[in-house]
Design an enzyme around this catalytic site. Structure first.
Site, short mmCIF file in Angstrom:
data_model
loop_
_atom_site.label_atom_id
_atom_site.label_comp_id
_atom_site.label_asym_id
_atom_site.label_seq_id
_atom_site.Cartn_x
_atom_site.Cartn_y
_atom_site.Cartn_z
N ASN A 86 0.83 -1.21 0.00
CA ASN A 86 0.00 0.00 0.00
C ASN A 86 0.86 1.25 0.00
O ASN A 86 0.62 2.21 -0.76
CB ASN A 86 -0.90 0.02 1.24
CG ASN A 86 -2.05 -0.95 1.17
OD1 ASN A 86 -2.29 -1.57 0.14
ND2 ASN A 86 -2.77 -1.08 2.27
N ARG A 423 -10.55 -4.22 -14.23
CA ARG A 423 -9.46 -5.12 -13.82
C ARG A 423 -10.01 -6.53 -13.87
O ARG A 423 -11.04 -6.82 -13.27
CB ARG A 423 -8.97 -4.81 -12.40
CG ARG A 423 -8.47 -3.39 -12.20
CD ARG A 423 -7.95 -3.21 -10.77
NE ARG A 423 -7.82 -1.80 -10.42
CZ ARG A 423 -6.75 -1.06 -10.69
NH1 ARG A 423 -5.74 -1.60 -11.33
NH2 ARG A 423 -6.71 0.21 -10.34
N HIS A 483 -14.93 3.18 -15.20
CA HIS A 483 -14.76 2.42 -13.97
C HIS A 483 -16.02 1.65 -13.59
O HIS A 483 -16.01 0.84 -12.67
CB HIS A 483 -14.37 3.38 -12.84
CG HIS A 483 -14.01 2.73 -11.55
ND1 HIS A 483 -14.79 2.83 -10.41
CD2 HIS A 483 -12.96 1.95 -11.20
CE1 HIS A 483 -14.23 2.16 -9.42
NE2 HIS A 483 -13.12 1.62 -9.87
N HIS A 640 -15.37 -3.44 -0.09
CA HIS A 640 -15.25 -2.74 -1.37
C HIS A 640 -16.58 -2.21 -1.90
O HIS A 640 -16.60 -1.41 -2.84
CB HIS A 640 -14.62 -3.70 -2.39
CG HIS A 640 -14.14 -3.06 -3.64
ND1 HIS A 640 -14.75 -3.27 -4.86
CD2 HIS A 640 -13.12 -2.20 -3.87
CE1 HIS A 640 -14.11 -2.58 -5.79
NE2 HIS A 640 -13.12 -1.93 -5.22
#
EC number: 2.7.4.1
Length: 730
Positions: A86, A423, A483, A640
């Site tokens: 991170n 992704r 996105h 998420h």
């Protein structure tokens, strides 16, 4: 010890001219939308927390998990690795962006009033503190605990002669041939040091004249960081069963430096590591071929300027000064830690086959709506009966969303599949299904976001593979990242056409779907099908539609849509009370959205926020945020999902957008309203679990400090464990 502190004031000084989260993606140079000036509102100037420091606080919460003795030991090691990864990305993007602003003289202040230089100074101080704590958690807690379990990470001094002999053979045969010691002298300029590589800085002395010379040895990144010794140390029968011993690769190389520099005396050697600017700038308006432009920029990225130098705390002043000079690193960008550098390599230790030291295995269940239907048409038949809300990883991704796309590819009645890919996994069943659909003569359309940060190269490969198979591949809109997580299936049923849709909060990635918490809506609702048709037309063609029936779509509609609903909730509260707004997301940064929540609090509406990462909102301040409560939940799964609930106006929304400038202004994002009462009840249960007073979390105070909750002595429940148990129960 922080030798570079003597220079921190140079960063903090205002005399020189004046974005990510772990996938934050904010533009590093462009200024964010201006917040409403305090003079035009009844809100104070200091109502925002700094987003960069808030991100560092998030990573400190990750570190707290590594320091939690109640967690399985290898999970703690994994959290140490996550913390390190991170922080690498934060420096490569966010810190790099602030440095570029400072160097370009763009003294745009952050929402909390800080210049780039002041933020860099605070980031450096904060990072040094948590990086030192990170190292100490490993040295003082995790490594000794690993040793107690027979997993030893040792030094060269810990080895007996038999082990040294064994490693001598290994070094000579496996390591020595791939090492390239690079000298520095008038004939050999200082070598390029790649970002995130681990290196040894070596000072050697000539035996003839006593002259000293610097050399750099790169630790190979294509071999394991930790070298496993082939045999346990001698001991009583059974004593060493299950014992493994690892030596860091840099220690092995250091022990055999005389072989690399024969005839020279090794004066000193120290490990170091640099981080380079990895933020890319692609001039989309001027490049006809975005893919080629991105590939050129990817080639340049490895040569970005240094933004951080990590050193071990035993490095001498002379060696440090040499590195600062040759690498052109500012002293304030030095992070000095005890022990090993780059603990992201602890993932190798986590991968050991020691299930007793890990979380119990969890196998997602098939969603009840799909559990007993195995025919190729089963998903479509189910969705004709009603909408389905899936909650990953508790509901299996492979038997819901993945099966939906695979069945669409195989169904002869399906005419078209249109999908966004941000992704995806290395061996993606989703991509294979799209290829099969194209080969079967269906219209297959994939919007591949090749600008997804740090996944650019993989997405370029997938884009080319899809194109070669006959899939129509597009790259979205100029200047915007796509996105949103959407899939549209068009199916002929008799003489009619029916559209089936998936809108989610997470990527179409079967691997991360087992690790990330997300929700998704599967539906055959005509209004959502019409909306997604319009959306894909805008993504693939020249449509510029900005209003939709049942969706909020950024960059035009999400911020205004959310603020408008906050105002409606306020109005309803003034009329009948009971106002309540609940938000669950990864980050809350957008000042206009935050100000609307402050107005709701001032009106008496209760606002509850569950945020994983950054939060720039300051809760609990009398006069404007006393009715706002913020908590953060971290655990086994990465929280998420993005969910928003307005109680009085009775609306639930899910989607891909966090409340950040990049999501609301520079991305195509989608929020969808969930209307079915059975599904909204599921979302309500999720909120109630996350907001339960006994749920293990961190709570944000008005001073910007995060405090573990509940306090010691109170009943504690784990939100994620509760959800796993609920999904396992009949």
């Amino acid at each position: 010890m922080m030798r570079h502190d003597r220079n921190v004031t140079e960063i903090d000084a205002e005399t020189r001219p004046d974005e990510n989260l772990w996938h934050s993606g904010d533009s590093a140079v462009g200024a964010p939308p201006a917040a409403t000036p305090a003079a035009m509102t009844d809100l104070p100037e200091d109502r925002y927390l700094n987003r960069e420091l808030s991100w560092l606080d998030f990573n400190a919460r990750v570190l707290a998990l590594a320091d939690d003795n109640s967690l399985p030991l290898l999970e703690r090691a994994k959290f140490l690795a996550i913390f390190a990864s991170n922080l690498d990305e934060f420096y490569m993007v966010r810190v790099a962006g602030l440095k570029r602003r400072d160097e370009m003289g763009l003294s745009v202040r952050s929402a909390d009033g800080l210049t780039p230089r002041k933020q860099l100074a605070l980031i450096g101080e904060h990072t040094q503190r948590i990086a030192t704590r990170h190292a100490r958690v490993f040295l003082d807690s995790v490594r000794p605990a690993l040793a107690e379990e027979g997993i030893h990470i040792v030094t060269w001094a810990d080895l007996d002669q038999a082990e040294r002999d064994e490693l001598s053979t290994y070094f000579t045969e496996q390591v020595f041939p791939v090492l390239t010691p690079l000298a520095v002298d008038p004939a050999h300029p200082f070598p390029f040091v790649s970002g995130l590589s681990l290196n040894l800085a070596v000072m050697v002395r000539q035996t003839e004249d006593g002259g000293q010379h610097f050399a750099r040895v790169k630790v190979p990144n294509n071999v394991d960081r930790f070298v496993e010794l082939a045999a346990p140390r001698a001991g009583a029968e059974g004593e060493n069963r299950g014992v493994v011993r690892f030596l860091p690769m840099e220690e092995l190389i250091a022990a055999f430096l005389p072989l690399l520099f024969p005839g020279m005396e090794i004066v000193e050697h120290h490990a170091f590591r640099i981080t380079r600017n990895a933020d890319m700038e692609v001039e989309e308006d001027r490049d006809e071929d975005l893919l080629q432009a991105l590939e050129r920029e990817l080639a340049r990225r490895r040569f970005g300027p240094p933004v951080r130098l990590e050193i071990a705390d035993d490095m001498t002043e002379g060696m440090l000064e040499l590195l600062l000079r040759e690498l052109d690193v500012h002293p304030g960008d030095v992070i000095e830690v005890p022990g090993l550098l780059d603990l992201s390599s602890l993932r190798q230790i986590y991968d050991l086959d020691r299930p007793a030291l890990k979380d119990p295995a969890f196998v997602p269940d098939t969603h009840p709506a799909f559990a007993d239907r195995e025919s190729p048409k089963s998903i479509f038949a189910t969705l004709r009966e009603g909408d389905v809300l899936v909650h990953h990883p508790y509901d299996s991704f492979s038997t819901s969303v993945q099966r939906f796309i695979q069945q669409a590819a195989a169904d002869p009645n399906v005419l078209a599949i249109k999908q966004t890919l941000y992704r995806t996994s290395g061996d993606s069943p989703i991509v294979r299904a799209l290829i099969e659909a194209a080969e079967a003569g269906k219209q297959a359309v994939a919007l591949v976001e090749i600008k997804a940060r740090f996944d650019e190269q993989a997405n370029i490969r997938w884009a080319r593979a899809l194109e070669q198979a006959g899939v129509h591949v597009v790259y979205g809109l100029v200047g915007l990242k796509t996105h949103c997580k959407t899939c549209l299936v068009v199916r002929r049923e008799g003489s009619a056409i029916r559209r089936y849709c998936h809108i989610g909060t997470g990527n179409y990635n079967s691997k991360t779907a087992r690790l990330y918490e997300d929700v998704g809506l599967l539906t055959a609702a005509p209004d959502i099908g019409a909306d997604l048709t319009d959306l894909f037309n805008s993504l693939t063609g020249y449509s510029r539609k900005v209003s939709y029936r049942n969706l909020l779509v950024a960059p035009h509609g999400i911020r205004t849509g959310i603020i408008e609903r906050v105002e409606r909730e306020i109005a309803a509260h003034r009329e009948r009370g009971q106002g309540r707004i609940r938000l669950k997301m990864n980050a809350l940064v957008d000042e206009q959205v935050i100000d609307s929540l402050y107005r709701a609090s001032q009106a008496g509406v209760r606002v509850e926020v569950v945020v994983r990462g950054i939060c720039a909102l300051r809760p609990g301040v009398q006069g404007y945020s006393e009715n706002i409560f913020v908590r953060s939940i971290l655990g086994r799964f990465l929280e998420h999902s993005r969910i928003i609930h307005f109680r009085n106006i009775n609306e639930f929304w899910i989607g891909s957008a966090d409340m950040m400038h990049r999501n609301l202004d520079r991305r195509v994002e989608v929020l969808a309203q969930v209307k079915d009462p059975k599904l909204t009840a599921q979302l309500d249960e999720l909120f109630e679990s996350a907001l339960d007073p006994s749920t293990r979390c961190w709570e944000l105070g008005p001073d910007g400090q995060w405090t573990p909750s509940p306090q010691e002595g109170h009943t504690v429940r784990d939100h994620q464990v509760s959800l796993m148990e609920r999904h396992r129960s009949p």
